[in-house]
Design an enzyme around this catalytic site. Structure first.
Site, PDB file in Angstrom:
ATOM      1  N   SER A  96      18.118   3.896  29.972  1.00 17.10           N
ATOM      2  CA  SER A  96      19.144   3.648  28.968  1.00 17.10           C
ATOM      3  C   SER A  96      20.064   4.854  28.886  1.00 17.10           C
ATOM      4  O   SER A  96      19.674   5.979  29.232  1.00 17.10           O
ATOM      5  CB  SER A  96      18.491   3.413  27.598  1.00 17.10           C
ATOM      6  OG  SER A  96      19.463   3.354  26.567  1.00 17.10           O
ATOM      7  N   TYR A 135      12.711   5.138  20.238  1.00 20.06           N
ATOM      8  CA  TYR A 135      13.227   4.637  21.519  1.00 20.06           C
ATOM      9  C   TYR A 135      13.859   5.769  22.330  1.00 20.06           C
ATOM     10  O   TYR A 135      13.610   5.888  23.538  1.00 20.06           O
ATOM     11  CB  TYR A 135      14.246   3.541  21.239  1.00 20.06           C
ATOM     12  CG  TYR A 135      14.788   2.861  22.473  1.00 20.06           C
ATOM     13  CD1 TYR A 135      13.980   2.054  23.253  1.00 20.06           C
ATOM     14  CD2 TYR A 135      16.125   3.014  22.857  1.00 20.06           C
ATOM     15  CE1 TYR A 135      14.477   1.413  24.381  1.00 20.06           C
ATOM     16  CE2 TYR A 135      16.625   2.380  23.974  1.00 20.06           C
ATOM     17  CZ  TYR A 135      15.804   1.581  24.735  1.00 20.06           C
ATOM     18  OH  TYR A 135      16.304   0.959  25.852  1.00 20.06           O
TER      19      TYR A 135
END
Length: 288
Positions: A141, A154
Protein backbone atom coordinates in the site's frame (compact mmCIF):
# COMPACT_ATOMS: atom_id res chain seq x y z
CA UNK A 1 4.21 -11.02 -23.30
CA UNK A 2 3.53 -14.74 -22.70
CA UNK A 3 3.37 -16.16 -19.23
CA UNK A 4 6.62 -17.63 -17.94
CA UNK A 5 6.36 -21.45 -18.00
CA UNK A 6 7.68 -23.87 -15.44
CA UNK A 7 8.90 -27.00 -17.27
CA UNK A 8 6.90 -25.99 -20.36
CA UNK A 9 3.54 -26.30 -18.60
CA UNK A 10 1.18 -23.57 -17.36
CA UNK A 11 2.86 -21.78 -14.47
CA UNK A 12 1.07 -22.46 -11.15
CA UNK A 13 0.25 -19.31 -9.16
CA UNK A 14 -1.31 -19.12 -5.69
CA UNK A 15 -3.34 -16.02 -4.84
CA UNK A 16 -4.60 -15.24 -1.33
CA UNK A 17 -7.65 -13.16 -0.47
CA UNK A 18 -9.77 -13.92 -3.53
CA UNK A 19 -13.30 -13.52 -2.18
CA UNK A 20 -13.66 -10.14 -3.91
CA UNK A 21 -11.80 -7.11 -5.22
CA UNK A 22 -8.17 -7.36 -6.25
CA UNK A 23 -7.76 -11.06 -5.45
CA UNK A 24 -10.81 -12.14 -7.44
CA UNK A 25 -9.83 -9.92 -10.36
CA UNK A 26 -6.30 -11.37 -10.29
CA UNK A 27 -7.59 -14.95 -10.26
CA UNK A 28 -9.82 -14.36 -13.27
CA UNK A 29 -7.24 -12.36 -15.24
CA UNK A 30 -4.29 -14.68 -14.62
CA UNK A 31 -6.41 -17.66 -15.62
CA UNK A 32 -7.29 -15.96 -18.89
CA UNK A 33 -3.59 -15.24 -19.37
CA UNK A 34 -2.71 -18.93 -19.26
CA UNK A 35 -1.50 -19.39 -15.69
CA UNK A 36 -2.62 -22.34 -13.63
CA UNK A 37 -4.37 -20.29 -10.96
CA UNK A 38 -5.09 -21.43 -7.43
CA UNK A 39 -7.34 -18.87 -5.79
CA UNK A 40 -7.87 -19.04 -2.04
CA UNK A 41 -10.34 -17.69 0.50
CA UNK A 42 -10.73 -17.82 4.26
CA UNK A 43 -14.43 -18.71 4.39
CA UNK A 44 -15.80 -21.97 3.02
CA UNK A 45 -18.80 -20.28 1.41
CA UNK A 46 -16.48 -18.05 -0.62
CA UNK A 47 -14.40 -21.05 -1.64
CA UNK A 48 -17.51 -22.78 -2.95
CA UNK A 49 -18.72 -19.65 -4.74
CA UNK A 50 -15.46 -19.37 -6.67
CA UNK A 51 -15.50 -23.08 -7.48
CA UNK A 52 -19.02 -22.67 -8.83
CA UNK A 53 -17.61 -19.96 -11.09
CA UNK A 54 -15.09 -22.46 -12.45
CA UNK A 55 -12.01 -21.34 -10.54
CA UNK A 56 -9.69 -23.65 -8.63
CA UNK A 57 -10.06 -22.43 -5.08
CA UNK A 58 -8.51 -23.55 -1.80
CA UNK A 59 -9.51 -22.71 1.74
CA UNK A 60 -6.62 -20.78 3.28
CA UNK A 61 -6.85 -18.81 6.53
CA UNK A 62 -3.67 -16.86 7.31
CA UNK A 63 -4.49 -16.95 11.04
CA UNK A 64 -4.40 -20.77 11.01
CA UNK A 65 -1.07 -22.58 10.42
CA UNK A 66 -2.82 -25.88 9.74
CA UNK A 67 -4.95 -24.20 7.07
CA UNK A 68 -1.85 -22.73 5.41
CA UNK A 69 -0.10 -26.10 5.30
CA UNK A 70 -3.19 -27.98 4.10
CA UNK A 71 -3.79 -25.53 1.25
CA UNK A 72 -0.18 -25.68 0.13
CA UNK A 73 -0.12 -29.50 0.35
CA UNK A 74 -3.24 -29.72 -1.83
CA UNK A 75 -1.78 -27.32 -4.38
CA UNK A 76 1.57 -29.12 -4.60
CA UNK A 77 -0.10 -32.50 -4.95
CA UNK A 78 -2.04 -31.21 -7.95
CA UNK A 79 0.96 -29.51 -9.58
CA UNK A 80 3.50 -32.27 -8.99
CA UNK A 81 5.36 -30.19 -6.41
CA UNK A 82 5.59 -27.00 -8.47
CA UNK A 83 4.65 -23.41 -7.66
CA UNK A 84 5.89 -20.55 -9.82
CA UNK A 85 4.12 -17.54 -8.31
CA UNK A 86 2.67 -16.39 -4.99
CA UNK A 87 0.56 -13.23 -4.89
CA UNK A 88 -0.03 -12.29 -1.26
CA UNK A 89 -3.18 -10.23 -1.40
CA UNK A 90 -5.11 -11.26 1.72
CA UNK A 91 -5.37 -8.76 4.54
CA UNK A 92 -7.55 -6.07 6.06
CA UNK A 93 -7.31 -2.61 7.58
CA UNK A 94 -8.14 -1.98 11.25
CA UNK A 95 -9.22 1.67 11.67
CA UNK A 96 -8.79 3.59 14.90
CA UNK A 97 -6.47 6.00 16.66
CA UNK A 98 -3.28 4.41 17.97
CA UNK A 99 -4.23 5.17 21.59
CA UNK A 100 -7.52 3.28 21.09
CA UNK A 101 -5.87 0.07 19.84
CA UNK A 102 -5.88 -2.69 22.43
CA UNK A 103 -2.99 -5.14 22.35
CA UNK A 104 -5.16 -7.99 21.06
CA UNK A 105 -6.56 -5.80 18.27
CA UNK A 106 -3.10 -4.87 17.01
CA UNK A 107 -1.99 -8.49 17.37
CA UNK A 108 -4.92 -9.65 15.22
CA UNK A 109 -3.97 -7.13 12.52
CA UNK A 110 -0.45 -8.51 12.45
CA UNK A 111 -1.55 -12.16 12.61
CA UNK A 112 -3.26 -11.83 9.25
CA UNK A 113 -1.32 -9.10 7.44
CA UNK A 114 2.18 -10.03 8.60
CA UNK A 115 2.64 -13.28 10.52
CA UNK A 116 0.39 -15.46 8.39
CA UNK A 117 1.80 -13.94 5.21
CA UNK A 118 5.35 -14.58 6.39
CA UNK A 119 4.53 -18.18 7.32
CA UNK A 120 3.14 -18.83 3.84
CA UNK A 121 6.20 -17.25 2.22
CA UNK A 122 8.52 -19.37 4.36
CA UNK A 123 6.75 -22.56 3.25
CA UNK A 124 6.81 -21.55 -0.43
CA UNK A 125 10.47 -20.52 -0.71
CA UNK A 126 11.90 -24.09 -0.52
CA UNK A 127 9.64 -25.11 -3.41
CA UNK A 128 10.88 -22.22 -5.52
CA UNK A 129 14.51 -22.87 -4.56
CA UNK A 130 14.24 -26.44 -5.84
CA UNK A 131 12.84 -25.13 -9.14
CA UNK A 132 15.50 -22.44 -9.40
CA UNK A 133 12.83 -19.82 -10.14
CA UNK A 134 9.71 -18.19 -8.79
CA UNK A 135 7.93 -14.94 -8.02
CA UNK A 136 6.74 -13.67 -4.63
CA UNK A 137 4.53 -10.61 -4.92
CA UNK A 138 2.99 -8.61 -2.09
CA UNK A 139 -0.03 -6.35 -2.33
CA UNK A 140 1.25 -3.60 -0.04
CA UNK A 141 0.00 0.00 0.00
CA UNK A 142 0.97 3.63 -0.26
CA UNK A 143 0.50 3.39 3.53
CA UNK A 144 3.52 1.10 3.59
CA UNK A 145 5.76 4.15 3.23
CA UNK A 146 3.65 7.13 4.39
CA UNK A 147 1.24 7.23 7.32
CA UNK A 148 -2.24 8.70 7.68
CA UNK A 149 -4.19 9.33 10.86
CA UNK A 150 -6.51 6.68 12.29
CA UNK A 151 -4.88 3.91 10.29
CA UNK A 152 -2.08 3.09 12.73
CA UNK A 153 -2.58 -0.67 12.87
CA UNK A 154 -2.76 -0.98 9.10
CA UNK A 155 0.13 1.46 8.59
CA UNK A 156 2.28 -0.56 10.99
CA UNK A 157 1.45 -3.89 9.31
CA UNK A 158 2.30 -2.56 5.85
CA UNK A 159 5.52 -0.91 7.07
CA UNK A 160 6.47 -4.28 8.58
CA UNK A 161 5.77 -6.10 5.32
CA UNK A 162 7.83 -3.60 3.35
CA UNK A 163 10.79 -4.19 5.66
CA UNK A 164 10.45 -7.96 5.38
CA UNK A 165 10.23 -7.83 1.59
CA UNK A 166 13.20 -5.49 1.25
CA UNK A 167 15.22 -7.96 3.34
CA UNK A 168 13.87 -10.99 1.50
CA UNK A 169 14.79 -9.47 -1.85
CA UNK A 170 18.41 -9.20 -0.71
CA UNK A 171 18.47 -12.69 0.79
CA UNK A 172 17.06 -14.28 -2.38
CA UNK A 173 19.33 -12.42 -4.78
CA UNK A 174 20.80 -14.82 -7.33
CA UNK A 175 18.29 -17.62 -6.64
CA UNK A 176 15.99 -16.90 -9.59
CA UNK A 177 13.20 -15.91 -7.20
CA UNK A 178 11.85 -12.42 -7.82
CA UNK A 179 10.44 -10.44 -4.90
CA UNK A 180 8.13 -7.48 -5.62
CA UNK A 181 5.92 -5.05 -3.72
CA UNK A 182 2.81 -3.60 -5.36
CA UNK A 183 1.85 -0.33 -3.65
CA UNK A 184 -1.67 0.86 -4.51
CA UNK A 185 -3.50 3.93 -3.33
CA UNK A 186 -7.32 3.92 -3.45
CA UNK A 187 -8.73 0.91 -5.33
CA UNK A 188 -12.33 -0.16 -5.88
CA UNK A 189 -12.89 -3.07 -3.49
CA UNK A 190 -14.61 -4.10 -0.25
CA UNK A 191 -11.69 -2.75 1.77
CA UNK A 192 -13.67 0.09 3.40
CA UNK A 193 -16.66 -2.16 4.14
CA UNK A 194 -14.42 -4.71 5.84
CA UNK A 195 -12.61 -1.94 7.74
CA UNK A 196 -15.93 -0.61 9.02
CA UNK A 197 -16.80 -4.04 10.41
CA UNK A 198 -13.46 -4.17 12.25
CA UNK A 199 -14.00 -0.64 13.59
CA UNK A 200 -17.38 -1.57 15.04
CA UNK A 201 -16.00 -4.77 16.55
CA UNK A 202 -12.79 -3.44 18.06
CA UNK A 203 -12.94 0.31 18.78
CA UNK A 204 -14.92 1.84 21.68
CA UNK A 205 -15.74 5.03 19.80
CA UNK A 206 -18.07 6.46 22.46
CA UNK A 207 -15.36 6.38 25.13
CA UNK A 208 -12.64 7.86 22.91
CA UNK A 209 -11.40 11.45 22.80
CA UNK A 210 -11.51 10.93 19.01
CA UNK A 211 -15.24 10.20 18.93
CA UNK A 212 -16.14 13.31 16.92
CA UNK A 213 -13.55 12.45 14.28
CA UNK A 214 -14.79 8.86 14.26
CA UNK A 215 -18.24 10.09 13.24
CA UNK A 216 -16.77 11.60 10.08
CA UNK A 217 -14.56 8.57 9.51
CA UNK A 218 -17.58 6.26 9.62
CA UNK A 219 -19.26 8.39 6.96
CA UNK A 220 -16.23 7.86 4.72
CA UNK A 221 -16.07 4.13 5.39
CA UNK A 222 -19.77 3.66 4.63
CA UNK A 223 -20.02 6.02 1.66
CA UNK A 224 -21.24 4.22 -1.48
CA UNK A 225 -18.79 4.24 -4.37
CA UNK A 226 -15.26 5.69 -4.32
CA UNK A 227 -14.51 7.77 -1.21
CA UNK A 228 -11.21 9.25 -2.42
CA UNK A 229 -10.03 11.00 -5.57
CA UNK A 230 -8.01 9.03 -8.12
CA UNK A 231 -9.62 5.70 -7.18
CA UNK A 232 -8.84 3.04 -9.79
CA UNK A 233 -10.39 -0.38 -10.54
CA UNK A 234 -8.74 -3.59 -9.35
CA UNK A 235 -7.40 -4.20 -12.87
CA UNK A 236 -4.84 -1.44 -12.27
CA UNK A 237 -3.19 -3.58 -9.59
CA UNK A 238 -3.45 -6.81 -11.59
CA UNK A 239 -1.58 -5.20 -14.50
CA UNK A 240 1.41 -4.71 -12.20
CA UNK A 241 1.10 -8.26 -10.85
CA UNK A 242 1.24 -9.59 -14.40
CA UNK A 243 4.43 -7.67 -15.09
CA UNK A 244 6.02 -9.02 -11.90
CA UNK A 245 5.10 -12.57 -12.94
CA UNK A 246 6.03 -12.35 -16.61
CA UNK A 247 9.03 -10.04 -16.77
CA UNK A 248 12.50 -11.62 -16.69
CA UNK A 249 13.45 -8.69 -14.43
CA UNK A 250 10.51 -7.91 -12.14
CA UNK A 251 10.69 -4.55 -10.40
CA UNK A 252 11.22 -4.35 -6.64
CA UNK A 253 8.30 -1.90 -6.39
CA UNK A 254 5.25 -1.11 -8.49
CA UNK A 255 3.35 2.11 -7.81
CA UNK A 256 -0.40 2.11 -8.55
CA UNK A 257 -2.62 5.25 -8.55
CA UNK A 258 -1.63 8.90 -8.62
CA UNK A 259 -1.41 9.29 -4.79
CA UNK A 260 1.27 6.58 -4.62
CA UNK A 261 3.40 8.27 -7.27
CA UNK A 262 2.86 11.66 -5.61
CA UNK A 263 3.74 10.60 -2.07
CA UNK A 264 6.60 8.41 -3.27
CA UNK A 265 8.14 11.52 -4.81
CA UNK A 266 7.32 13.84 -1.91
CA UNK A 267 8.78 11.45 0.65
CA UNK A 268 12.12 11.68 -1.18
CA UNK A 269 12.21 15.47 -1.49
CA UNK A 270 10.40 16.86 1.57
CA UNK A 271 11.59 17.01 5.15
CA UNK A 272 9.66 14.94 7.69
CA UNK A 273 7.97 18.06 9.12
CA UNK A 274 6.91 19.27 5.69
CA UNK A 275 5.55 15.86 4.75
CA UNK A 276 3.68 15.71 8.08
CA UNK A 277 1.98 19.02 7.31
CA UNK A 278 0.85 17.71 3.95
CA UNK A 279 -0.40 14.41 5.36
CA UNK A 280 -2.31 16.25 8.11
CA UNK A 281 -3.93 18.38 5.43
CA UNK A 282 -5.01 15.22 3.58
CA UNK A 283 -6.45 13.74 6.80
CA UNK A 284 -8.32 16.95 7.67
CA UNK A 285 -9.84 17.06 4.21
CA UNK A 286 -11.14 13.51 4.78
CA UNK A 287 -12.71 14.65 8.06
CA UNK A 288 -14.81 17.45 6.52
Amino acid sequence: MPAVPVKNTPAPVLITGCSSGIGLCAARTLGQRGFQVFASCRREQDVQRLRDEGLRCLRLDLEDSASIQAALDELLEETGGRLYGLFNNAGYGQPGAVEDLRREVLRAQFETNVFGTLELISRVIPVMRRQGEGRIIQNSSVLGFVALQYRGAYNASKYALEGLYDTLRLELAGTGIGVSLVEPGPIESRFRANAYEKFLANIDAGASVHRDTYTTMVQRLTKPGPAAPFTLPAEAVVTKVLHALESPRPRPRYYVTFPTYLFGTLKRVLSTRMLDRLLLRVSRREQR
